[in-house]
Design a protein around this motif. Structure first.
Motif, mmCIF file in Angstrom:
data_model
loop_
_atom_site.group_PDB
_atom_site.id
_atom_site.type_symbol
_atom_site.label_atom_id
_atom_site.label_comp_id
_atom_site.label_asym_id
_atom_site.label_seq_id
_atom_site.Cartn_x
_atom_site.Cartn_y
_atom_site.Cartn_z
ATOM 1 N N SER A 10 0.844 -1.163 0.281
ATOM 2 C CA SER A 10 -0.196 -0.224 0.343
ATOM 3 C C SER A 10 0.994 1.059 -0.669
ATOM 4 O O SER A 10 1.518 1.411 0.713
ATOM 5 C CB SER A 10 -0.736 -0.116 1.105
ATOM 6 O OG SER A 10 -1.476 1.208 1.338
ATOM 7 N N SER A 11 0.451 1.625 -0.855
ATOM 8 C CA SER A 11 1.572 3.473 -1.272
ATOM 9 C C SER A 11 1.334 4.362 -0.007
ATOM 10 O O SER A 11 2.103 5.051 0.420
ATOM 11 C CB SER A 11 1.600 4.251 -2.688
ATOM 12 O OG SER A 11 1.763 3.475 -3.324
ATOM 13 N N SER A 12 -0.336 4.339 0.149
ATOM 14 C CA SER A 12 -0.628 5.089 0.588
ATOM 15 C C SER A 12 -0.441 5.081 2.015
ATOM 16 O O SER A 12 -0.255 5.552 3.301
ATOM 17 C CB SER A 12 -2.251 5.623 0.842
ATOM 18 O OG SER A 12 -3.346 4.987 -0.056
ATOM 19 N N ALA A 58 5.870 -6.178 -5.247
ATOM 20 C CA ALA A 58 6.415 -6.397 -5.637
ATOM 21 C C ALA A 58 6.091 -4.606 -6.749
ATOM 22 O O ALA A 58 6.975 -4.022 -6.564
ATOM 23 C CB ALA A 58 7.440 -6.798 -7.319
ATOM 24 N N ARG A 59 5.155 -4.445 -7.000
ATOM 25 C CA ARG A 59 5.032 -2.801 -7.889
ATOM 26 C C ARG A 59 4.586 -2.393 -7.118
ATOM 27 O O ARG A 59 4.914 -1.167 -7.243
ATOM 28 C CB ARG A 59 3.505 -2.786 -8.625
ATOM 29 C CG ARG A 59 2.506 -3.677 -7.801
ATOM 30 C CD ARG A 59 1.465 -3.732 -9.405
ATOM 31 N NE ARG A 59 -0.068 -3.672 -8.735
ATOM 32 C CZ ARG A 59 -0.889 -4.756 -8.417
ATOM 33 N NH1 ARG A 59 -0.359 -6.471 -8.884
ATOM 34 N NH2 ARG A 59 -1.958 -5.417 -7.852
ATOM 35 N N THR A 60 4.584 -2.090 -5.752
ATOM 36 C CA THR A 60 4.340 -1.226 -4.714
ATOM 37 C C THR A 60 5.515 -0.570 -4.399
ATOM 38 O O THR A 60 5.709 0.377 -3.903
ATOM 39 C CB THR A 60 3.634 -1.735 -3.448
ATOM 40 O OG1 THR A 60 2.274 -2.585 -3.586
ATOM 41 C CG2 THR A 60 3.446 -0.040 -2.444
ATOM 42 N N ALA A 75 -5.622 -2.533 -6.146
ATOM 43 C CA ALA A 75 -6.110 -1.281 -6.960
ATOM 44 C C ALA A 75 -6.036 -1.875 -8.481
ATOM 45 O O ALA A 75 -6.246 -1.529 -9.265
ATOM 46 C CB ALA A 75 -6.053 -0.461 -6.407
ATOM 47 N N GLY A 76 -4.855 -2.050 -8.504
ATOM 48 C CA GLY A 76 -3.894 -1.289 -9.360
ATOM 49 C C GLY A 76 -4.354 -3.180 -10.935
ATOM 50 O O GLY A 76 -4.272 -3.222 -12.019
ATOM 51 N N LEU A 77 -5.080 -4.443 -9.881
ATOM 52 C CA LEU A 77 -6.142 -4.876 -10.879
ATOM 53 C C LEU A 77 -6.917 -4.925 -10.916
ATOM 54 O O LEU A 77 -7.397 -5.338 -12.746
ATOM 55 C CB LEU A 77 -6.058 -6.080 -9.781
ATOM 56 C CG LEU A 77 -7.046 -7.337 -10.075
ATOM 57 C CD1 LEU A 77 -6.264 -8.362 -11.207
ATOM 58 C CD2 LEU A 77 -7.671 -8.259 -9.240
ATOM 59 N N GLY A 94 5.507 0.606 -10.514
ATOM 60 C CA GLY A 94 5.308 -0.776 -10.865
ATOM 61 C C GLY A 94 4.436 -1.469 -11.324
ATOM 62 O O GLY A 94 3.803 -2.359 -11.449
ATOM 63 N N THR A 95 3.069 -0.146 -11.306
ATOM 64 C CA THR A 95 1.873 -0.749 -11.405
ATOM 65 C C THR A 95 1.426 -0.686 -13.349
ATOM 66 O O THR A 95 0.893 -1.675 -13.789
ATOM 67 C CB THR A 95 0.334 0.028 -11.075
ATOM 68 O OG1 THR A 95 0.698 0.031 -9.821
ATOM 69 C CG2 THR A 95 -0.494 -0.327 -11.182
ATOM 70 N N ALA A 96 2.334 0.217 -13.521
ATOM 71 C CA ALA A 96 2.124 0.445 -14.912
ATOM 72 C C ALA A 96 2.593 -0.584 -16.011
ATOM 73 O O ALA A 96 2.335 -0.943 -17.295
ATOM 74 C CB ALA A 96 2.909 2.207 -15.644
HETATM 75 N N1 ASP Z 1 -1.243 -1.373 -4.147
HETATM 76 C C1 ASP Z 1 -0.307 -0.207 -5.135
HETATM 77 C C2 ASP Z 1 0.375 0.533 -4.598
HETATM 78 O O1 ASP Z 1 -0.338 1.162 -3.467
HETATM 79 C C3 ASP Z 1 -1.196 0.194 -6.116
HETATM 80 C C4 ASP Z 1 -1.602 -1.715 -7.368
HETATM 81 O O2 ASP Z 1 -2.789 -2.148 -6.799
HETATM 82 O O3 ASP Z 1 -1.145 -0.729 -8.248
HETATM 83 O O4 ASP Z 1 0.558 1.114 -4.851
#
Ligand code: ASP
Length: 428
Positions: free
Chosen positions: A270-272, A384-386, A352-354, A307-309
């Motif tokens: 979670s970025s937030s 990994a993407r986060t 969220a990325g899904l 990472g999400t991109a």
């Molecule tokens: N979990 C990711 C984030 O908080 C967002 C995502 O699901 O790609 O940065």
């Protein structure tokens, strides 16, 4: 203990298990059911279809509301105009590079090649429009119709325009801004509710896929994980290091100072949730000024998702390969465009990325059923993407602080700076 108490106890235990573990359980049970039952396991598919419909239900309102509020939140501080422009430029550039690398990796490792899944009929015959047609059509002649038809690219463009208009209007647009922000919150909440049914949905979908395709599905999924992790490491150790070096900053020192941030991002997805740790690290260990940290980092946690991109690029290609669908050059451009903007609209919360992946798939007519395959391994990819998303926020803040003369080099260079800091535990 009565049987009612026992049931309550079991329910509480189930409730306390993190969602990603339940999803993995759903996946494993689905696979096992599919492998043992064979093609008959297709009887569980309606469970998966319910889940997919629920995801589709979210896309249009979620994208519209979260993108508009993403844009309006950027303009809150007028005195930070230049910093805002720089941040957005850096966030968008790194995002576009990330998705391009994702597409290259997806092509190179070709994780879905040879899976030969059957695409739903509607997606089989698809004329790809030319690049010019695609560009011209990005401005929706009728935004309401685009929403009704679920034309994602057009919705994104309309949302951007609305966001810009709201920001430039100021006070007069305040009620609408609040309304849309609240709409976005509602959609995030609804996403959480829908995701809580993911384990059942994934069970149904995986049972059907495994039943129809046998063991052939496992290796490709492992390849997707390998490809996304490879790409993520490339971004953090390669791309981000180049940006730091170009600004006279040592990537090694940066990596060392951000250790807390990295572990929290990886484990919470979670970025937030990681934001408190990033802010603290930025100030105390990297020597960034408070004003830069408090503006650039929260902005990044909302709009910057490299990472999400990257993940969306790899997964879109995986799904195209798995269903044997050829993508045209125009499709690639659409993916780059949609993913870069989808990243802006992705909330910094787990999973969220899904949801945004289904948006990218829809934009080029790939079967949304592919989301189910990815969903099964999504938590592993999310970590990994986060990690990349958050490191990107901190890297961009550091570079901007440096160019604005707001970085205290003695703190940055001091390996021991902020050592007494306790790692903060973030709640995702
Ligand atoms: N979990 C990711 C984030 O908080 C967002 C995502 O699901 O790609 O940065």
């Amino acid at each position: 203990m009565s049987s009612k108490d026992q049931k309550n106890g079991l329910y509480q235990k189930w409730k306390n298990i993190p969602l990603w573990k339940k999803i993995m359980t759903g996946m494993v049970l689905g696979l096992a059911t599919g492998f043992t039952m064979g093609p008959d396991a297709v009887m569980f598919k309606p469970l998966g279809d319910l889940f997919l419909n629920a995801i589709k239900m979210l896309i249009v309102p979620l994208v519209f509301c979260s993108l508009v509020s993403g844009v309006t939140s950027m303009n809150d501080s007028s005195k930070m105009g230049r910093v805002a422009l720089k941040s957005i430029a850096l966030y968008l550039t790194t995002g576009a590079v990330a998705i391009t690398i994702g597409l290259l990796i997806g092509n190179f490792f070709a994780p879905g090649e040879g899976m030969n899944l059957l695409a739903p009929v509607a997606n089989e015959v698809k004329d790809s429009p030319s690049m010019i047609d695609t560009l011209v059509a990005t401005i929706p002649a009728n935004p309401i119709m685009s929403m009704a038809k679920g034309e994602i690219l057009q919705i994104i463009v309309f949302a951007l325009f609305v966001g810009i208009a709201i920001s430039t209007l100021g006070k007069k647009a305040e009620p609408m801004k609040k309304l849309i922000e609240s709409g976005a919150e509602i959609m995030y909440q609804l996403t959480g509710i829908v995701m809580s049914f993911a384990p059942i949905g994934i069970f149904g979908l995986m049972a059907a896929v495994a039943g129809q395709n046998g063991f052939d599905v496992l290796l490709p999924l492992a390849k997707v994980i390998g490809s996304v992790y490879f790409g993520c490491a490339f971004l953090v150790y390669g791309l981000y290091s180049i940006f730091l070096k170009a600004n006279g900053l040592s990537p090694r020192k940066f990596m060392k100072a951000t250790m807390n941030v990295q572990t929290v991002a990886f484990s919470t997805s979670s970025s937030s949730g990681t934001l408190p740790v990033s802010l603290q690290t930025g100030e105390k260990k990297l020597g960034l000024s408070k004003s830069i940290c408090s503006f650039v980092m929260p902005l990044g946690a909302t709009v910057n998702m490299n990472g999400t991109a990257l993940y969306q690029g790899v997964c879109a290609l995986f799904i195209a390969q798995a269903y044997g669908i050829d993508l045209s050059m125009a499709d690639y451009v659409t993916i780059i465009f949609t993913s870069t903007l989808a990243a802006v609209g992705t909330a910094g919360v787990p999973g969220a990325g899904l949801i945004m992946l289904s948006l990218v798939l829809t934009s080029v007519g790939l079967p949304i059923e592919g989301v189910a395959l990815i969903a099964a391994i999504d938590r592993i990819l999310d970590m990994a993407r986060t990690w990349v998303n958050v490191q990107g926020d901190v890297m961009v803040s550091t570079v901007i602080a440096k160019t604005e003369g707001e970085l205290d080099k003695t703190i940055f260079d001091d390996d021991k700076a902020g050592e007494s800091l306790k790692p903060q535990v973030a709640t995702a």
